[in-house]
Scaffold this active site. Structure first.
Site, PDB file in Angstrom:
ATOM      1  NE  ARG A  19      41.890 -26.651  12.413  1.00 39.00           N
ATOM      2  CZ  ARG A  19      41.503 -25.373  12.354  1.00 39.00           C
ATOM      3  NH1 ARG A  19      39.842 -24.893  12.829  1.00 39.00           N
ATOM      4  NH2 ARG A  19      42.409 -25.423  11.064  1.00 39.00           N
ATOM      5  CG  ASP A  33      46.087 -20.677  12.212  1.00 37.04           C
ATOM      6  OD1 ASP A  33      46.611 -21.546  13.013  1.00 37.04           O
ATOM      7  OD2 ASP A  33      44.537 -20.649  12.325  1.00 37.04           O
ATOM      8  NE  ARG A  49      46.292 -22.492   5.897  1.00 36.43           N
ATOM      9  CZ  ARG A  49      45.517 -23.642   7.012  1.00 36.43           C
ATOM     10  NH1 ARG A  49      45.459 -23.405   7.745  1.00 36.43           N
ATOM     11  NH2 ARG A  49      46.609 -24.479   5.792  1.00 36.43           N
ATOM     12  CG  HIS A 105      45.580 -24.631  14.380  1.00 39.73           C
ATOM     13  ND1 HIS A 105      45.211 -24.014  13.313  1.00 39.73           N
ATOM     14  CD2 HIS A 105      44.809 -25.742  13.751  1.00 39.73           C
ATOM     15  CE1 HIS A 105      45.369 -24.132  12.207  1.00 39.73           C
ATOM     16  NE2 HIS A 105      44.669 -25.753  13.147  1.00 39.73           N
ATOM     17  CB  THR A 157      46.144 -28.542   4.418  1.00 32.53           C
ATOM     18  OG1 THR A 157      45.952 -29.225   6.108  1.00 32.53           O
ATOM     19  CG2 THR A 157      44.611 -28.696   4.764  1.00 32.53           C
TER      20      THR A 157
END
Lengths: 333, 332
Positions: A107, A167, A170, A194, A249
């Site tokens: 990222r 997150d 998940r 993140h 995603t």
């Protein structure tokens, strides 16, 4: 206007106000932006939605496709286009626009590319909606939330990053597979970046108030023989894995952002892990944005929940902050 | 199982392996995935299986859906290429198949998709003999007939998504002219989900006030207010959206999930769906076309008998004849 319509209506009062007070703008009609838009329509989260992006044809097609489902749900006034004037009077502006994470790319590599894009977007949004709340989704979200804050001139409580809300979702799903109870009956938080250095707060993981660490004091630690930390590794790898398998995603991120939107628009004061200014929190000394559990409402972030972190968790959190600060200082605004 | 999990829970009984409201979706493309996401976020089913041909894509989609579960009511999600995963399904949704290409009519797709169904339908029925089949793949009316023939199921349990979405488009476009919510405008499009669909202008109303009572020529050849433009736009919609964004997904996905809700929850709502219409509206051929149907747990319960004009009846019968001709040339 057709005569049939005139015969049919007796006007009682002037047509609706230009804005409902709960208007949401989504910038970026890609996979994530459109999935969020669909959530709004499907779940009646807002009655007024503006979609802004650069590709006029695609936007028009998406607009029509959403509108064609309206007979099954509560009505939503939807407009779309490339002109930011469409976003005027938004209570909330969600920014999903930006380059996507490429397979294998971290990222942090995305950051300067997306900073350039935000320089174009943020001032226009604020110009048309000076009282808005900004919700940044584009990656790397923590850095870009900082960038958005700087570019917007808005108070920090009104510039929020979607952060580790997804997150944490998940995390809870993966825990639910081991505990065999529903994900929303398992409580667990991932905070911090993140990204690759997110921090799972193992000390807080519980079901019905029964802490995992009370059953297994080593859970998530180095000495853990039950490999609970594999779950955190899977969370970190999730986005890369899903991108490898299906190309991008969308669904989990959309569900996450829809939930944050509901909390803000309906002033619910739910607690979610979102990216906010954390200088002074958990010993962080840098002006960075990282995720911590925050109380969300109509005015944005009203409180930060102060978790008791272990030495190790604090140290990880502070390291993330230092890394982000270094990247931030090199950004060209 | 590691010691910690057993310390947390005291088992009272074994959980059920297949819960009562299981849905299988065949085809994890744009439409199938929107149906899946809508079913999950609307808490319509307790179990969802995605079937398709590409293992990686299926796995990625399954993970992405699962990762959103802490925001919604729990639902068990599985995915793969093995039809055994679909066992015990109350409802099987067929969205697999080749898509309409830009400029291609739905009828051009038929043999391609009938061949795909030969591989899919018998397996679904084998694993879920009591299931209801809901066909979405185009051309939906013909493929619902094909699915019925291949399945051996009674006709009330083989349903096509039909003109449910056309009717929604119709109501949206009417809503723009009347400036009231689409859900408050009542209007039905029946017949072929395609170029020869039939707008039932005589029934269009708001709060019981019929458009035809205000303007008798609405939708006829003598119409000076161009209401028929709306029907033309409905027919062109899919082609137009495909041209603009590459495919359609949101409206059709949502339209299918509301049908799933009506079936699984036995709501007895009325929707325009494709069903066996031989004997209805003077149709003499064994074809499937959309008419308003009452939907429940056991499939189609009633057909609502609309009073159609001569012209509307003619159009339906012509559609039926066209479909019958194509059907007779299909290779099973």
């Amino acid at each position: 206007m057709a005569s049939a319509k005139l015969k049919f209506h007796t006007q009682i009062s002037a047509p609706e106000k230009p804005s409902s007070g709960r208007k949401v703008t989504i910038v970026g009609a890609g996979q994530v932006g459109m999935s969020i838009a669909f959530c709004f329509v499907n779940q009646s989260i807002t009655s007024e939605l503006a979609l802004v992006d650069v590709m006029e044809d695609k936007l028009k097609g998406e607009l029509m496709d959403l509108q064609h489902g309206l007979a099954f749900v509560h009505n939503v006034k939807i407009c779309s286009g490339s002109d930011y004037a469409l976003s005027a009077d938004s209570k909330l502006c969600i920014v999903t626009a930006g380059a996507e994470l490429r397979e294998g790319e971290s990222r942090l590599d995305l950051v300067q590319r997306n900073t350039e894009i935000l320089k174009d977007i943020i001032p226009k949004l604020v110009q048309h909606s000076p009282d808005t709340i900004l919700l940044i989704v584009s990656d790397p979200v923590d850095l870009l939330t900082y960038v958005a804050w700087k570019l917007s001139g808005l108070p920090k409580e009104r510039v929020i990053g979607s952060g580790t809300n997804v997150d944490s979702a998940r995390f809870r799903f993966l825990l639910s597979e081991r505990f065999k109870v529903a994900p929303n009956s398992i409580h667990g938080w991932i905070i911090g970046e993140h990204g690759d250095t997110s921090v799972p707060v193992w000390s807080g993981v519980d079901v019905a108030g029964v802490r995992l660490r009370d059953l297994n004091p080593a859970a998530g630690a180095e000495s853990d023989t039950e490999n609970w930390n594999d779950i955190h590794k899977q969370v970190v790898q999730s986005a890369y894995e899903i991108i490898r398998l299906k190309g991008h995603t969308s669904w989990a991120m959309a569900a996450s952002v829809a939930t944050l939107t509901t909390a803000i628009l309906k002033n619910t004061r739910n607690v979610h892990a979102v990216s906010t200014a954390v200088e002074g929190i958990h010993g962080v000394q840098h002006p960075v944005f990282l995720s911590v559990p925050c109380v969300l409402g109509e005015s944005g972030i009203t409180d930060i929940i102060q978790q008791t972190l272990t030495e190790d968790e604090r140290s990880q959190f502070q390291k993330s902050a230092a890394t982000l600060n270094e990247v931030q200082s090199n950004l060209v605004f | 199982m590691a010691a910690t999990e057993t310390k947390l829970r005291k088992e009272i009984q074994t959980p059920v392996s297949h819960s009562g409201s299981k849905v299988t979706i065949v085809g994890a493309g744009q439409v199938g995935m929107v149906v899946a996401f809508s079913i999950i976020t609307q808490n319509i089913a307790s179990e969802l299986t995605l079937l398709g041909v590409t293992e990686d894509k299926l796995k990625g989609e399954m993970m992405d859906l699962q990762h959103g579960l802490s925001f919604v009511s729990n639902i068990r999600i599985t995915a793969g290429t093995d039809y055994a995963l679909s066992a015990g399904s109350k409802l099987c949704i067929l969205s697999a198949g080749a898509r309409q290409r830009e400029g291609e009519s739905r009828l051009d797709l038929v043999q391609r998709n009938a061949d795909i169904f030969k591989g899919v339908i018998p397996q679904l029925v084998q694993h879920s003999p009591d299931t209801i089949l809901l066909v979405v793949s185009n051309p939906v009316d013909l493929l619902t007939y094909v699915a019925w023939k291949l399945s051996g199921l009674p006709k009330e349990r083989v349903i096509g998504s039909g003109t449910n979405v056309d009717s929604s488009r119709f109501r949206f476009l009417l809503s723009e002219r009347f400036n009231v919510a689409p859900i408050s405008i009542h209007g039905w499009i029946i017949g072929e989900h395609g170029d020869s669909s039939v707008p039932v202008w005589s029934g269009v109303n708001v709060a019981g006030v019929r458009l035809r009572d205000l303007y008798p020529a609405a939708g006829t050849a003598a119409d000076m207010e161009s209401w028929n433009d709306i029907h033309r736009q409905v027919v062109q919609s899919a082609y137009e959206i495909i041209r603009l964004k590459g495919y359609t997904s949101w409206a059709i996905g949502l339209s299918v999930s509301v049908l799933a809700m009506a079936i699984l929850k036995n709501t007895r709502n009325v929707f325009a769906v494709s069903t066996f219409v031989q004997g209805t509206h003077g149709i003499e051929h064994p074809v499937f076309l959309s008419v308003p149907c009452v939907l429940g747990e056991n499939g189609i319960i009633h057909i609502i008998r609309q009073t159609l004009t001569e012209d509307e009846l003619d159009q339906l019968q012509n559609s039926a004849a066209t479909l019958n001709k194509i059907q007779s040339n299909l290779i099973f």
